[in-house]
Motif scaffolding. Structure first.
Motif, PDB file in Angstrom:
ATOM      1  N   MET A  31       0.837  -1.200   0.000  1.00  0.00           N
ATOM      2  CA  MET A  31       0.000   0.000   0.000  1.00  0.00           C
ATOM      3  C   MET A  31       0.870   1.248   0.000  1.00  0.00           C
ATOM      4  O   MET A  31       1.817   1.367   0.775  1.00  0.00           O
ATOM      5  CB  MET A  31      -0.905   0.025   1.235  1.00  0.00           C
ATOM      6  N   PHE A  33       0.166   5.593  -0.186  1.00  0.00           N
ATOM      7  CA  PHE A  33      -0.840   6.648  -0.157  1.00  0.00           C
ATOM      8  C   PHE A  33      -0.166   8.014  -0.225  1.00  0.00           C
ATOM      9  O   PHE A  33       0.958   8.177   0.205  1.00  0.00           O
ATOM     10  CB  PHE A  33      -1.654   6.595   1.152  1.00  0.00           C
ATOM     11  N   TYR A  35      -0.943  11.997   1.055  1.00  0.00           N
ATOM     12  CA  TYR A  35      -1.757  12.852   1.903  1.00  0.00           C
ATOM     13  C   TYR A  35      -1.339  14.306   1.729  1.00  0.00           C
ATOM     14  O   TYR A  35      -0.194  14.605   1.374  1.00  0.00           O
ATOM     15  CB  TYR A  35      -1.563  12.493   3.386  1.00  0.00           C
ATOM     16  N   LEU A  43      -4.447  15.569   8.433  1.00  0.00           N
ATOM     17  CA  LEU A  43      -4.039  14.937   7.188  1.00  0.00           C
ATOM     18  C   LEU A  43      -5.270  14.555   6.377  1.00  0.00           C
ATOM     19  O   LEU A  43      -6.211  13.963   6.910  1.00  0.00           O
ATOM     20  CB  LEU A  43      -3.218  13.675   7.470  1.00  0.00           C
ATOM     21  N   GLU A  58      -9.559  10.359  -3.835  1.00  0.00           N
ATOM     22  CA  GLU A  58     -10.608  10.688  -2.884  1.00  0.00           C
ATOM     23  C   GLU A  58     -11.451  11.835  -3.430  1.00  0.00           C
ATOM     24  O   GLU A  58     -11.042  12.564  -4.336  1.00  0.00           O
ATOM     25  CB  GLU A  58      -9.990  11.081  -1.540  1.00  0.00           C
ATOM     26  N   THR A  98       1.557  -4.544   3.933  1.00  0.00           N
ATOM     27  CA  THR A  98       0.502  -5.357   3.328  1.00  0.00           C
ATOM     28  C   THR A  98      -0.826  -4.703   3.669  1.00  0.00           C
ATOM     29  O   THR A  98      -0.874  -3.716   4.386  1.00  0.00           O
ATOM     30  CB  THR A  98       0.515  -6.793   3.884  1.00  0.00           C
ATOM     31  N   VAL A  99      -1.869  -5.264   3.152  1.00  0.00           N
ATOM     32  CA  VAL A  99      -3.207  -4.780   3.498  1.00  0.00           C
ATOM     33  C   VAL A  99      -3.428  -5.034   4.990  1.00  0.00           C
ATOM     34  O   VAL A  99      -2.992  -6.043   5.533  1.00  0.00           O
ATOM     35  CB  VAL A  99      -4.264  -5.511   2.658  1.00  0.00           C
ATOM     36  N   ASN A 100      -4.067  -4.095   5.647  1.00  0.00           N
ATOM     37  CA  ASN A 100      -4.416  -4.239   7.066  1.00  0.00           C
ATOM     38  C   ASN A 100      -3.221  -4.285   7.995  1.00  0.00           C
ATOM     39  O   ASN A 100      -3.201  -5.030   8.970  1.00  0.00           O
ATOM     40  CB  ASN A 100      -5.292  -5.477   7.286  1.00  0.00           C
ATOM     41  N   THR A 101      -2.184  -3.505   7.678  1.00  0.00           N
ATOM     42  CA  THR A 101      -1.071  -3.339   8.610  1.00  0.00           C
ATOM     43  C   THR A 101      -0.871  -1.853   8.896  1.00  0.00           C
ATOM     44  O   THR A 101      -1.581  -1.016   8.360  1.00  0.00           O
ATOM     45  CB  THR A 101       0.228  -3.938   8.060  1.00  0.00           C
ATOM     46  N   GLU A 102       0.123  -1.578   9.727  1.00  0.00           N
ATOM     47  CA  GLU A 102       0.364  -0.192  10.111  1.00  0.00           C
ATOM     48  C   GLU A 102       0.732   0.662   8.901  1.00  0.00           C
ATOM     49  O   GLU A 102       1.250   0.159   7.899  1.00  0.00           O
ATOM     50  CB  GLU A 102       1.521  -0.122  11.120  1.00  0.00           C
ATOM     51  N   ALA A 103       0.496   1.946   9.030  1.00  0.00           N
ATOM     52  CA  ALA A 103       0.888   2.900   8.001  1.00  0.00           C
ATOM     53  C   ALA A 103       2.018   3.760   8.541  1.00  0.00           C
ATOM     54  O   ALA A 103       1.964   4.243   9.671  1.00  0.00           O
ATOM     55  CB  ALA A 103      -0.288   3.778   7.604  1.00  0.00           C
ATOM     56  N   PHE A 104       3.043   3.930   7.720  1.00  0.00           N
ATOM     57  CA  PHE A 104       4.190   4.741   8.093  1.00  0.00           C
ATOM     58  C   PHE A 104       4.303   5.905   7.120  1.00  0.00           C
ATOM     59  O   PHE A 104       3.938   5.783   5.958  1.00  0.00           O
ATOM     60  CB  PHE A 104       5.466   3.895   8.076  1.00  0.00           C
ATOM     61  N   PHE A 105       4.857   7.004   7.639  1.00  0.00           N
ATOM     62  CA  PHE A 105       4.915   8.228   6.862  1.00  0.00           C
ATOM     63  C   PHE A 105       6.338   8.650   6.560  1.00  0.00           C
ATOM     64  O   PHE A 105       7.248   8.457   7.368  1.00  0.00           O
ATOM     65  CB  PHE A 105       4.219   9.367   7.608  1.00  0.00           C
ATOM     66  N   GLY A 106       6.496   9.273   5.400  1.00  0.00           N
ATOM     67  CA  GLY A 106       7.733   9.950   5.087  1.00  0.00           C
ATOM     68  C   GLY A 106       7.794  11.275   5.819  1.00  0.00           C
ATOM     69  O   GLY A 106       6.874  11.656   6.546  1.00  0.00           O
TER      70      GLY A 106
END
Lengths: 114, 112
Positions: A31, A33, A35, A43, A58, A98-106
């Motif tokens: 994944m 994304f 923002y 965000l 979106e 993967t799908v349904n795991t944590e999201a990390f940001f730059g």
């Protein structure tokens, strides 16, 4: 976690021009994304970058204004087109392994349009 | 319509005190609730997260309390330190679309 590199870290651009922001991840992720974070605000998700297919945008965001590429599982670009001062924001890349795991940001790209 | 409502907008706490930030949601399709910490000029960093089948999760000085029936969750920072001064965002992930929705943020200032 994932190591996410965004380039440029900041830029000042003239109105009417375009800027392409790069997001590079140190390992393959499912994944990705993009923002937008306006000064002092929360965000807002612009789009989901899909590998090998068109991004999913979106409500309120369109491909002509924010074209996105994702040529592989470690890289994506966001272009802010025909910029106006209202586009001045921080643009953030986010990834999930993967799908349904944590999201990390730059670290984000701080864009100022003059 | 804001999917996740966060309060307060700003918070001042004395060093050693407890900081409490609250969030509420309506969408029952949310299945994962992280908190992010953001320092000026940096991207948000994942702090702690909880799933709805758990009522509380603690990591060091940070605790999430989750009330599924009330659709509310909160972040507690025990023994708050000046280094905790940052903006905190709660978030919720939609199970159906794997998208994250963020609260409006709380600017925490821990005074020495």
């Amino acid at each position: 976690s994932a190591v996410i590199s965004q380039k440029p870290s900041r830029d000042i651009c003239q109105r009417g021009t375009s800027l392409t922001i790069q997001c590079q991840v140190d390992s393959q992720v499912t994944m990705m994304f993009w923002y937008r974070q306006q000064p002092g605000q929360s965000l807002t998700l612009i789009a989901t970058a899909n590998q090998g297919s068109e991004a999913t945008y979106e409500s309120g965001f369109v491909i002509d204004k924010f074209p996105i590429s994702r040529p592989n599982l470690t890289f994506s670009t966001l272009t802010v087109s025909n910029m106006s001062p209202e586009d001045s924001s921080i643009y953030l890349c986010s990834v999930g392994r993967t799908v349904n795991t944590e999201a990390f940001f730059g670290q984000g790209t701080r864009l100022t349009v003059v | 319509q804001q999917q996740v409502k966060q309060s307060p907008q700003s918070l001042i706490v004395q060093k050693g005190g407890i900081s409490i930030i609250n969030c509420a949601y309506e969408n029952t399709a949310f299945d994962y609730f992280p908190w992010y910490q953001q320092f000026p000029g940096k991207g948000p960093a994942l702090l702690i997260a909880i799933r709805p089948d758990v009522s509380e999760k603690k990591e060091g000085r940070f605790t999430i309390s989750f009330n599924k029936s009330a659709k509310q969750f909160s972040l507690h920072i025990m023994d708050s330190q000046p280094g905790d001064s940052a903006t905190y965002f709660c978030a919720a992930r939609s199970r159906n679309f794997n998208k994250f929705y963020f609260g409006s943020g709380t600017k925490l200032n821990v005074k020495p």
